[in-house]
Design a protein around this motif. Sequence first.
Motif, PDB file in Angstrom:
ATOM      1  N   ASN A   1       0.829  -1.207   0.000  1.00  0.00           N
ATOM      2  CA  ASN A   1       0.000   0.000   0.000  1.00  0.00           C
ATOM      3  C   ASN A   1       0.872   1.270   0.000  1.00  0.00           C
ATOM      4  O   ASN A   1       0.572   2.251  -0.705  1.00  0.00           O
ATOM      5  CB  ASN A   1      -0.915   0.001   1.219  1.00  0.00           C
ATOM      6  N   THR A   2       1.967   1.216   0.753  1.00  0.00           N
ATOM      7  CA  THR A   2       2.899   2.358   0.773  1.00  0.00           C
ATOM      8  C   THR A   2       3.541   2.552  -0.596  1.00  0.00           C
ATOM      9  O   THR A   2       3.652   3.681  -1.107  1.00  0.00           O
ATOM     10  CB  THR A   2       3.991   2.126   1.834  1.00  0.00           C
ATOM     11  N   TYR A   3       3.966   1.441  -1.199  1.00  0.00           N
ATOM     12  CA  TYR A   3       4.577   1.493  -2.540  1.00  0.00           C
ATOM     13  C   TYR A   3       3.606   2.102  -3.537  1.00  0.00           C
ATOM     14  O   TYR A   3       3.971   2.972  -4.341  1.00  0.00           O
ATOM     15  CB  TYR A   3       4.979   0.085  -2.962  1.00  0.00           C
ATOM     16  N   LYS A   4       2.351   1.668  -3.482  1.00  0.00           N
ATOM     17  CA  LYS A   4       1.340   2.175  -4.422  1.00  0.00           C
ATOM     18  C   LYS A   4       1.122   3.684  -4.250  1.00  0.00           C
ATOM     19  O   LYS A   4       1.074   4.434  -5.234  1.00  0.00           O
ATOM     20  CB  LYS A   4       0.018   1.419  -4.195  1.00  0.00           C
ATOM     21  N   GLU A   5       0.994   4.146  -3.010  1.00  0.00           N
ATOM     22  CA  GLU A   5       0.711   5.555  -2.762  1.00  0.00           C
ATOM     23  C   GLU A   5       1.914   6.460  -3.087  1.00  0.00           C
ATOM     24  O   GLU A   5       1.762   7.533  -3.684  1.00  0.00           O
ATOM     25  CB  GLU A   5       0.283   5.733  -1.299  1.00  0.00           C
ATOM     26  N   LYS A   6       3.105   6.039  -2.686  1.00  0.00           N
ATOM     27  CA  LYS A   6       4.303   6.857  -2.902  1.00  0.00           C
ATOM     28  C   LYS A   6       4.751   6.890  -4.359  1.00  0.00           C
ATOM     29  O   LYS A   6       5.369   7.878  -4.816  1.00  0.00           O
ATOM     30  CB  LYS A   6       5.450   6.335  -2.038  1.00  0.00           C
ATOM     31  N   LEU A   7       4.423   5.808  -5.090  1.00  0.00           N
ATOM     32  CA  LEU A   7       4.874   5.742  -6.481  1.00  0.00           C
ATOM     33  C   LEU A   7       4.239   6.845  -7.325  1.00  0.00           C
ATOM     34  O   LEU A   7       4.835   7.301  -8.309  1.00  0.00           O
ATOM     35  CB  LEU A   7       4.557   4.365  -7.085  1.00  0.00           C
ATOM     36  N   GLY A   8       3.061   7.295  -6.950  1.00  0.00           N
ATOM     37  CA  GLY A   8       2.392   8.338  -7.722  1.00  0.00           C
ATOM     38  C   GLY A   8       3.233   9.602  -7.842  1.00  0.00           C
ATOM     39  O   GLY A   8       3.407  10.158  -8.946  1.00  0.00           O
ATOM     40  N   SER A   9       3.787  10.069  -6.706  1.00  0.00           N
ATOM     41  CA  SER A   9       4.582  11.303  -6.720  1.00  0.00           C
ATOM     42  C   SER A   9       6.036  11.044  -7.100  1.00  0.00           C
ATOM     43  O   SER A   9       6.622  11.754  -7.936  1.00  0.00           O
ATOM     44  CB  SER A   9       4.507  11.967  -5.347  1.00  0.00           C
ATOM     45  N   ILE A  10       6.611   9.986  -6.502  1.00  0.00           N
ATOM     46  CA  ILE A  10       8.023   9.704  -6.781  1.00  0.00           C
ATOM     47  C   ILE A  10       8.213   9.265  -8.220  1.00  0.00           C
ATOM     48  O   ILE A  10       9.208   9.640  -8.883  1.00  0.00           O
ATOM     49  CB  ILE A  10       8.557   8.644  -5.802  1.00  0.00           C
ATOM     50  N   GLY A  11       7.283   8.492  -8.736  1.00  0.00           N
ATOM     51  CA  GLY A  11       7.386   8.018 -10.121  1.00  0.00           C
ATOM     52  C   GLY A  11       7.386   9.186 -11.105  1.00  0.00           C
ATOM     53  O   GLY A  11       8.116   9.180 -12.102  1.00  0.00           O
ATOM     54  N   ALA A  12       6.550  10.201 -10.816  1.00  0.00           N
ATOM     55  CA  ALA A  12       6.492  11.385 -11.692  1.00  0.00           C
ATOM     56  C   ALA A  12       7.817  12.138 -11.648  1.00  0.00           C
ATOM     57  O   ALA A  12       8.307  12.623 -12.671  1.00  0.00           O
ATOM     58  CB  ALA A  12       5.335  12.281 -11.272  1.00  0.00           C
ATOM     59  N   GLU A  13       8.393  12.252 -10.429  1.00  0.00           N
ATOM     60  CA  GLU A  13       9.684  12.939 -10.298  1.00  0.00           C
ATOM     61  C   GLU A  13      10.776  12.205 -11.076  1.00  0.00           C
ATOM     62  O   GLU A  13      11.705  12.841 -11.612  1.00  0.00           O
ATOM     63  CB  GLU A  13      10.090  13.030  -8.822  1.00  0.00           C
ATOM     64  N   LEU A  14      10.664  10.877 -11.125  1.00  0.00           N
ATOM     65  CA  LEU A  14      11.670  10.080 -11.833  1.00  0.00           C
ATOM     66  C   LEU A  14      11.456  10.088 -13.343  1.00  0.00           C
ATOM     67  O   LEU A  14      12.299   9.611 -14.098  1.00  0.00           O
ATOM     68  CB  LEU A  14      11.637   8.635 -11.323  1.00  0.00           C
ATOM     69  N   GLY A  15      10.316  10.569 -13.767  1.00  0.00           N
ATOM     70  CA  GLY A  15      10.044  10.628 -15.196  1.00  0.00           C
ATOM     71  C   GLY A  15       9.295   9.419 -15.725  1.00  0.00           C
ATOM     72  O   GLY A  15       9.230   9.211 -16.942  1.00  0.00           O
ATOM     73  N   LEU A  16       8.732   8.598 -14.811  1.00  0.00           N
ATOM     74  CA  LEU A  16       7.929   7.453 -15.284  1.00  0.00           C
ATOM     75  C   LEU A  16       6.626   7.958 -15.881  1.00  0.00           C
ATOM     76  O   LEU A  16       6.057   8.939 -15.409  1.00  0.00           O
ATOM     77  CB  LEU A  16       7.627   6.496 -14.126  1.00  0.00           C
ATOM     78  N   SER A  17       6.175   7.290 -16.906  1.00  0.00           N
ATOM     79  CA  SER A  17       4.933   7.708 -17.557  1.00  0.00           C
ATOM     80  C   SER A  17       3.748   7.393 -16.653  1.00  0.00           C
ATOM     81  O   SER A  17       3.810   6.532 -15.777  1.00  0.00           O
ATOM     82  CB  SER A  17       4.765   6.978 -18.892  1.00  0.00           C
ATOM     83  N   ALA A  18       2.675   8.128 -16.892  1.00  0.00           N
ATOM     84  CA  ALA A  18       1.451   7.903 -16.123  1.00  0.00           C
ATOM     85  C   ALA A  18       0.943   6.478 -16.302  1.00  0.00           C
ATOM     86  O   ALA A  18       0.394   5.863 -15.367  1.00  0.00           O
ATOM     87  CB  ALA A  18       0.394   8.913 -16.533  1.00  0.00           C
ATOM     88  N   THR A  19       1.146   5.932 -17.510  1.00  0.00           N
ATOM     89  CA  THR A  19       0.687   4.563 -17.791  1.00  0.00           C
ATOM     90  C   THR A  19       1.450   3.551 -16.944  1.00  0.00           C
ATOM     91  O   THR A  19       0.868   2.634 -16.347  1.00  0.00           O
ATOM     92  CB  THR A  19       0.864   4.231 -19.277  1.00  0.00           C
ATOM     93  N   VAL A  20       2.780   3.721 -16.889  1.00  0.00           N
ATOM     94  CA  VAL A  20       3.603   2.790 -16.106  1.00  0.00           C
ATOM     95  C   VAL A  20       3.250   2.889 -14.625  1.00  0.00           C
ATOM     96  O   VAL A  20       3.125   1.876 -13.919  1.00  0.00           O
ATOM     97  CB  VAL A  20       5.102   3.077 -16.329  1.00  0.00           C
ATOM     98  N   ILE A  21       3.096   4.124 -14.156  1.00  0.00           N
ATOM     99  CA  ILE A  21       2.740   4.319 -12.745  1.00  0.00           C
ATOM    100  C   ILE A  21       1.402   3.651 -12.432  1.00  0.00           C
ATOM    101  O   ILE A  21       1.254   2.956 -11.414  1.00  0.00           O
ATOM    102  CB  ILE A  21       2.690   5.822 -12.408  1.00  0.00           C
ATOM    103  N   ALA A  22       0.409   3.843 -13.295  1.00  0.00           N
ATOM    104  CA  ALA A  22      -0.922   3.264 -13.082  1.00  0.00           C
ATOM    105  C   ALA A  22      -0.868   1.743 -13.086  1.00  0.00           C
ATOM    106  O   ALA A  22      -1.539   1.072 -12.286  1.00  0.00           O
ATOM    107  CB  ALA A  22      -1.883   3.766 -14.156  1.00  0.00           C
ATOM    108  N   GLU A  23      -0.050   1.171 -13.988  1.00  0.00           N
ATOM    109  CA  GLU A  23       0.079  -0.294 -14.045  1.00  0.00           C
ATOM    110  C   GLU A  23       0.699  -0.836 -12.762  1.00  0.00           C
ATOM    111  O   GLU A  23       0.262  -1.865 -12.225  1.00  0.00           O
ATOM    112  CB  GLU A  23       0.919  -0.694 -15.258  1.00  0.00           C
ATOM    113  N   GLN A  24       1.723  -0.153 -12.261  1.00  0.00           N
ATOM    114  CA  GLN A  24       2.367  -0.587 -11.030  1.00  0.00           C
ATOM    115  C   GLN A  24       1.423  -0.463  -9.830  1.00  0.00           C
ATOM    116  O   GLN A  24       1.390  -1.327  -8.948  1.00  0.00           O
ATOM    117  CB  GLN A  24       3.633   0.230 -10.790  1.00  0.00           C
ATOM    118  N   GLN A  25       0.704   0.646  -9.791  1.00  0.00           N
ATOM    119  CA  GLN A  25      -0.253   0.828  -8.704  1.00  0.00           C
ATOM    120  C   GLN A  25      -1.351  -0.249  -8.740  1.00  0.00           C
ATOM    121  O   GLN A  25      -1.772  -0.764  -7.693  1.00  0.00           O
ATOM    122  CB  GLN A  25      -0.861   2.220  -8.774  1.00  0.00           C
ATOM    123  N   ALA A  26      -1.795  -0.597  -9.942  1.00  0.00           N
ATOM    124  CA  ALA A  26      -2.811  -1.642 -10.096  1.00  0.00           C
ATOM    125  C   ALA A  26      -2.263  -3.003  -9.655  1.00  0.00           C
ATOM    126  O   ALA A  26      -2.960  -3.804  -9.026  1.00  0.00           O
ATOM    127  CB  ALA A  26      -3.293  -1.704 -11.543  1.00  0.00           C
TER     128      ALA A  26
END
Length: 206
Positions: A20-45
């Motif tokens: 749950n922590t990974y899913k929530e934090k990935l939204g902001s940290i993933g954007a800072e790292l330059g991950l696409s919204a699609t990749v972030i959404a797939e990981q969160q799912a």
Amino acid sequence: MKLLASYVPKADGQLVIWANTYKEKLGSIGAELGLSATVIAEQQATAQKLIDSIRKAALKRVEMKEATSAKELAKRTDLQLIRSMAAYIKAMPAYTPSMGLELGIVSPSQMVDENEVKPIITPVSYTGYVSIGFNKQRMLGIRLYSRLKGEQEWNLLRTVRRPPFIDKTPPREEGKPEVREYRAICFDGFKNKGHWSDIVAVVHGG
């Protein structure tokens, strides 16, 4: 080579918190790292799927525990009610082992081959009567016959369900002892079953 401890918790409860922590934090940290919204959404799912699977398994374990408790309770209560009724049925006058077999209320060791049953009789002479004990081999009863030794014809005394049977037939000649022979066959309430018992003789009277 030194092995590093896994960052993934082994215990399910801790693993849910971690995912749950990974899913929530990935939204902001993933954007800072330059991950696409699609990749972030797939990981969160994917993380959410892991969480849902663990929680579903936990729920199933709770349901299984409750179901097991309900089963054990049924064994102690409902099954006892059925056993009580089975005992009542077996004590009813019209009950036969074949009925018990059809209902499934006799154990394999109690099953009777009605074509092979053979009653056992034990007549004992007393003053004024003969007491005939018997084993009816789990059948409804027996048909009991008698005759004087040397005679050919057997006389039906009675159809008997519970031992002993008391034969108060007086001697043919008062004061003179006579040798009586007895035999029996099992009875299921409708017809004779199985084999005749051994012929058993007893001296009576005199």
